[in-house]
Design an enzyme around this catalytic site. Structure first.
Site, PDB file in Angstrom:
ATOM      1  N   GLY A  15       0.816  -1.210   0.000  1.00  0.00           N
ATOM      2  CA  GLY A  15       0.000   0.000   0.000  1.00  0.00           C
ATOM      3  C   GLY A  15       0.851   1.262   0.000  1.00  0.00           C
ATOM      4  N   GLU A  34      10.452   3.292   6.151  1.00  0.00           N
ATOM      5  CA  GLU A  34      10.172   1.873   6.379  1.00  0.00           C
ATOM      6  C   GLU A  34      11.028   1.350   7.530  1.00  0.00           C
ATOM      7  OE1 GLU A  34       8.151  -0.715   5.400  1.00  0.00           O
ATOM      8  OE2 GLU A  34       9.420  -1.918   6.718  1.00  0.00           O
ATOM      9  N   GLN A  35      10.388   0.616   8.441  1.00  0.00           N
ATOM     10  CA  GLN A  35      11.129   0.128   9.614  1.00  0.00           C
ATOM     11  C   GLN A  35      12.139  -0.967   9.281  1.00  0.00           C
ATOM     12  OE1 GLN A  35       8.331  -1.513  12.406  1.00  0.00           O
ATOM     13  NE2 GLN A  35       7.766  -3.213  11.099  1.00  0.00           N
ATOM     14  N   HIS A  47      -2.813 -12.922  -4.991  1.00  0.00           N
ATOM     15  CA  HIS A  47      -3.646 -12.738  -6.177  1.00  0.00           C
ATOM     16  C   HIS A  47      -3.586 -11.267  -6.575  1.00  0.00           C
ATOM     17  CE1 HIS A  47      -6.188 -16.508  -5.726  1.00  0.00           C
ATOM     18  NE2 HIS A  47      -5.557 -16.447  -4.567  1.00  0.00           N
ATOM     19  N   LEU A 130       8.949   4.431  12.844  1.00  0.00           N
ATOM     20  CA  LEU A 130       8.261   5.564  13.475  1.00  0.00           C
ATOM     21  C   LEU A 130       7.919   5.203  14.919  1.00  0.00           C
ATOM     22  CD1 LEU A 130       6.853   8.396  12.866  1.00  0.00           C
ATOM     23  CD2 LEU A 130       4.744   7.048  12.785  1.00  0.00           C
ATOM     24  N   TYR A 215      -2.035 -22.085  -5.713  1.00  0.00           N
ATOM     25  CA  TYR A 215      -1.840 -21.538  -7.070  1.00  0.00           C
ATOM     26  C   TYR A 215      -0.354 -21.402  -7.395  1.00  0.00           C
ATOM     27  CZ  TYR A 215      -1.878 -17.187  -4.207  1.00  0.00           C
ATOM     28  OH  TYR A 215      -1.667 -16.225  -3.253  1.00  0.00           O
TER      29      TYR A 215
HETATM   30  P1  FAD Z   1       1.691  -4.144   5.132  1.00  0.00           P
HETATM   31  O1  FAD Z   1       1.871  -5.027   3.952  1.00  0.00           O
HETATM   32  O2  FAD Z   1       1.566  -4.800   6.464  1.00  0.00           O
HETATM   33  O3  FAD Z   1       2.900  -3.122   5.135  1.00  0.00           O
HETATM   34  C1  FAD Z   1       3.160  -2.288   6.252  1.00  0.00           C
HETATM   35  C2  FAD Z   1       4.598  -1.829   6.179  1.00  0.00           C
HETATM   36  O4  FAD Z   1       4.809  -0.872   7.204  1.00  0.00           O
HETATM   37  C3  FAD Z   1       5.602  -2.957   6.408  1.00  0.00           C
HETATM   38  O5  FAD Z   1       6.618  -2.904   5.425  1.00  0.00           O
HETATM   39  C4  FAD Z   1       6.131  -2.675   7.818  1.00  0.00           C
HETATM   40  O6  FAD Z   1       7.470  -3.123   8.004  1.00  0.00           O
HETATM   41  C5  FAD Z   1       6.020  -1.159   7.869  1.00  0.00           C
HETATM   42  N1  FAD Z   1       5.876  -0.615   9.234  1.00  0.00           N
HETATM   43  C6  FAD Z   1       5.077  -1.069  10.229  1.00  0.00           C
HETATM   44  N2  FAD Z   1       5.191  -0.308  11.316  1.00  0.00           N
HETATM   45  C7  FAD Z   1       6.094   0.677  11.018  1.00  0.00           C
HETATM   46  C8  FAD Z   1       6.639   1.778  11.746  1.00  0.00           C
HETATM   47  N3  FAD Z   1       6.282   2.046  13.032  1.00  0.00           N
HETATM   48  N4  FAD Z   1       7.542   2.602  11.121  1.00  0.00           N
HETATM   49  C9  FAD Z   1       7.904   2.356   9.821  1.00  0.00           C
HETATM   50  N5  FAD Z   1       7.431   1.313   9.099  1.00  0.00           N
HETATM   51  C10 FAD Z   1       6.522   0.481   9.688  1.00  0.00           C
HETATM   52  N6  FAD Z   1      -3.893  -9.762   0.226  1.00  0.00           N
HETATM   53  C11 FAD Z   1      -4.166  -9.846  -1.104  1.00  0.00           C
HETATM   54  O7  FAD Z   1      -4.516  -8.813  -1.727  1.00  0.00           O
HETATM   55  N7  FAD Z   1      -4.060 -11.040  -1.772  1.00  0.00           N
HETATM   56  C12 FAD Z   1      -3.672 -12.198  -1.149  1.00  0.00           C
HETATM   57  O8  FAD Z   1      -3.579 -13.255  -1.802  1.00  0.00           O
HETATM   58  C13 FAD Z   1      -3.376 -12.148   0.270  1.00  0.00           C
HETATM   59  N8  FAD Z   1      -2.989 -13.248   0.986  1.00  0.00           N
HETATM   60  C14 FAD Z   1      -2.731 -13.151   2.329  1.00  0.00           C
HETATM   61  C15 FAD Z   1      -2.380 -14.300   3.070  1.00  0.00           C
HETATM   62  C16 FAD Z   1      -2.142 -14.229   4.454  1.00  0.00           C
HETATM   63  C17 FAD Z   1      -1.813 -15.474   5.235  1.00  0.00           C
HETATM   64  C18 FAD Z   1      -2.202 -12.959   5.102  1.00  0.00           C
HETATM   65  C19 FAD Z   1      -1.919 -12.849   6.593  1.00  0.00           C
HETATM   66  C20 FAD Z   1      -2.553 -11.820   4.381  1.00  0.00           C
HETATM   67  C21 FAD Z   1      -2.829 -11.902   2.999  1.00  0.00           C
HETATM   68  N9  FAD Z   1      -3.222 -10.776   2.258  1.00  0.00           N
HETATM   69  C22 FAD Z   1      -3.505 -10.875   0.916  1.00  0.00           C
HETATM   70  C23 FAD Z   1      -3.434  -9.486   2.940  1.00  0.00           C
HETATM   71  C24 FAD Z   1      -2.286  -8.575   2.708  1.00  0.00           C
HETATM   72  O9  FAD Z   1      -1.081  -9.194   3.105  1.00  0.00           O
HETATM   73  C25 FAD Z   1      -2.446  -7.272   3.481  1.00  0.00           C
HETATM   74  O10 FAD Z   1      -3.771  -6.815   3.423  1.00  0.00           O
HETATM   75  C26 FAD Z   1      -1.524  -6.214   2.858  1.00  0.00           C
HETATM   76  O11 FAD Z   1      -0.194  -6.619   2.997  1.00  0.00           O
HETATM   77  C27 FAD Z   1      -1.726  -4.848   3.478  1.00  0.00           C
HETATM   78  O12 FAD Z   1      -0.805  -3.940   2.903  1.00  0.00           O
HETATM   79  P2  FAD Z   1      -0.343  -2.656   3.690  1.00  0.00           P
HETATM   80  O13 FAD Z   1       0.626  -1.970   2.770  1.00  0.00           O
HETATM   81  O14 FAD Z   1      -1.521  -1.933   4.195  1.00  0.00           O
HETATM   82  O15 FAD Z   1       0.401  -3.216   4.980  1.00  0.00           O
END
Ligand code: FAD
Length: 383
Positions: A15, A34-35, A47, A130, A215
């Site tokens: 995201g 990024e941490q 997917h 952060l 898959y």
């Molecule tokens: P995240 O991917 O969690 O990224 C957050 C980032 O912020 C990380 O890099 C972290 O290191 C960083 N961070 C955290 N705290 C701090 C801080 N204090 N300071 C600086 N950096 C920080 N979604 C799909 O769309 N398709 C799938 O097939 C799918 N399969 C999944 C399978 C499993 C088992 C799980 C658990 C989840 C799956 N998901 C899937 C969901 C998906 O992984 C998450 O919804 C998605 O990663 C969210 O993205 P994000 O960028 O919001 O957060």
């Protein structure tokens, strides 16, 4: 705010990195904090539906994605013991025609790497966890664990399910453990040759209280992946994941079809993750702070749309900031939320219920969505 706003994005997951790239396309500059000290190719698939591929197209990354991922012709749902087809959802050429872009399954690490590599030099700062932030009115001060600080006009919290941004805005509250875990394993498809079985390109095996989604994650279909949903009463919330084992998998999937047993036999390296949720949050932004993705709507992964929602959020936030202008960020954030809350909450609910594509249903409300052309809803008219 004079000139270009200074935008800080906390978290460079799918995201956060998408937000940085999309904002840049709209003429904004953003710095990612990024941490993690670096990113590794962790063992997981994902997917990437047509709704996300349209965003990759906008970023100029569609050809690279097409070359990276597996192109399943169908999503199959199968009954756990006899393998009977419960649903056969057309993807492949049908998805391109009906939804306007391809449906891929990819390696999550490859997908993330592609986006990270597309970020300009210096836009991503690693090892920046952060720990505190202060909205001082005219700007926001960010403090990191290494003692350094930064100042920004807008801060986007893309820091995942344990978001520090969320905690700052709404108070400390751990996410809810759902009572389910997901086992994950990526392994060479060659390990399946000895079984002589017709493994599907993309299939979900279902019984009443558990499932296994399977898959390919590469265009060559030389790596296979499974991810489960299995009940487990408790989880130690100090752990992000733990190792699992073939023995544990055999017990969890006892009696399942021989193809599922073959998958378990084919792979020794298995990890186990807690499935976490939160109720919909009362607010997604305050002042100069705004959140996206798992920071504001973490969900069970059972629609395979969690990352997709984070990436769609990023695109809608960039659209709102462009339409309204960053100097009126509070109006832009209200427009962003108004145009995301209903869809993200619906996906959260269907993911929770774990009913998606179990039977033949029309998935066009998810796959056909185009974040760039969907008519905008005024904030007052949104939930
Ligand atoms: P995240 O991917 O969690 O990224 C957050 C980032 O912020 C990380 O890099 C972290 O290191 C960083 N961070 C955290 N705290 C701090 C801080 N204090 N300071 C600086 N950096 C920080 N979604 C799909 O769309 N398709 C799938 O097939 C799918 N399969 C999944 C399978 C499993 C088992 C799980 C658990 C989840 C799956 N998901 C899937 C969901 C998906 O992984 C998450 O919804 C998605 O990663 C969210 O993205 P994000 O960028 O919001 O957060």
């Amino acid at each position: 705010m004079m000139g270009k706003p200074r935008i800080a994005i906390v978290g460079a997951g799918l995201g956060g990195i998408a937000a940085a790239l999309l904002l840049r396309q709209e003429g904004f500059e953003a710095t990612l904090y990024e941490q993690a000290p670096a990113f590794a190719r962790l063992g997981a698939g994902i997917h990437v539906g047509p709704n996300v591929m349209k965003i990759m197209r906008r970023l100029g990354l569609e050809p690279a994605m097409e070359a990276m991922g597996s192109h399943p012709d169908y999503w199959y749902s199968r009954n756990w013991d006899d393998g009977a087809v419960l649903a056969q959802i057309p993807l492949g050429d049908y998805a391109r025609r009906a939804y306007g872009a391809s449906y891929l399954t990819v390696h999550r690490g490859d997908f993330h790497r592609l986006m990270v590599d597309a970020a300009p030099a210096g836009a991503l700062r690693y090892d920046k966890r952060l720990v505190a932030l202060e909205d001082r009115g005219p700007d926001v001060a960010l403090r990191f664990a290494d003692g350094t600080e930064a100042v920004a006009d807008i801060v986007i919290g893309a820091d995942g399910v344990n978001s520090v941004m969320r905690e700052h805005m709404l108070g400390a509250e751990a996410p809810r453990y759902t009572g389910y875990v997901g086992h994950r394993a990526v392994f060479p498809a060659s390990a399946l040759a000895r079984f002589g079985m017709p493994f599907d390109q993309c299939v979900k095996w279902w019984s009443e209280d558990r499932h296994m989604m399977v898959y390919y994650v590469t265009e060559r279909q030389d790596e296979y992946y499974y991810v489960t949903g299995v009940p487990q009463a408790e989880w130690d919330m100090t752990k992000a994941w733990v190792p699992s084992s073939q023995e544990e998998m055999r017990e969890a999937f006892a009696g399942y079809h021989p193809m599922v047993q073959a998958l378990i036999d084919a792979c020794t390296e298995i990890t186990k993750w807690p499935l976490l949720e939160r109720d919909p949050l009362p607010l997604w932004s305050r002042g100069r702070l705004v959140m996206l993705g798992d920071a504001c709507h973490p969900m069970k992964p059972h629609m395979a749309q969690g990352a997709a929602m984070a990436i769609e959020d990023a695109a809608m936030l960039a659209r709102a900031l462009t339409v309204v202008g960053a100097e009126d960020h509070e109006t832009a954030f209200a427009l962003y939320r108004a145009n995301r809350i209903e869809r993200a909450s619906r996906v959260q609910k269907v993911s929770h219920d774990n009913t998606w594509l179990r039977d033949n249903e029309d998935p066009s409300w998810v796959f056909g969505y185009d974040v760039f052309t969907v008519p905008l809803v005024e904030p007052a008219r949104a939930a």
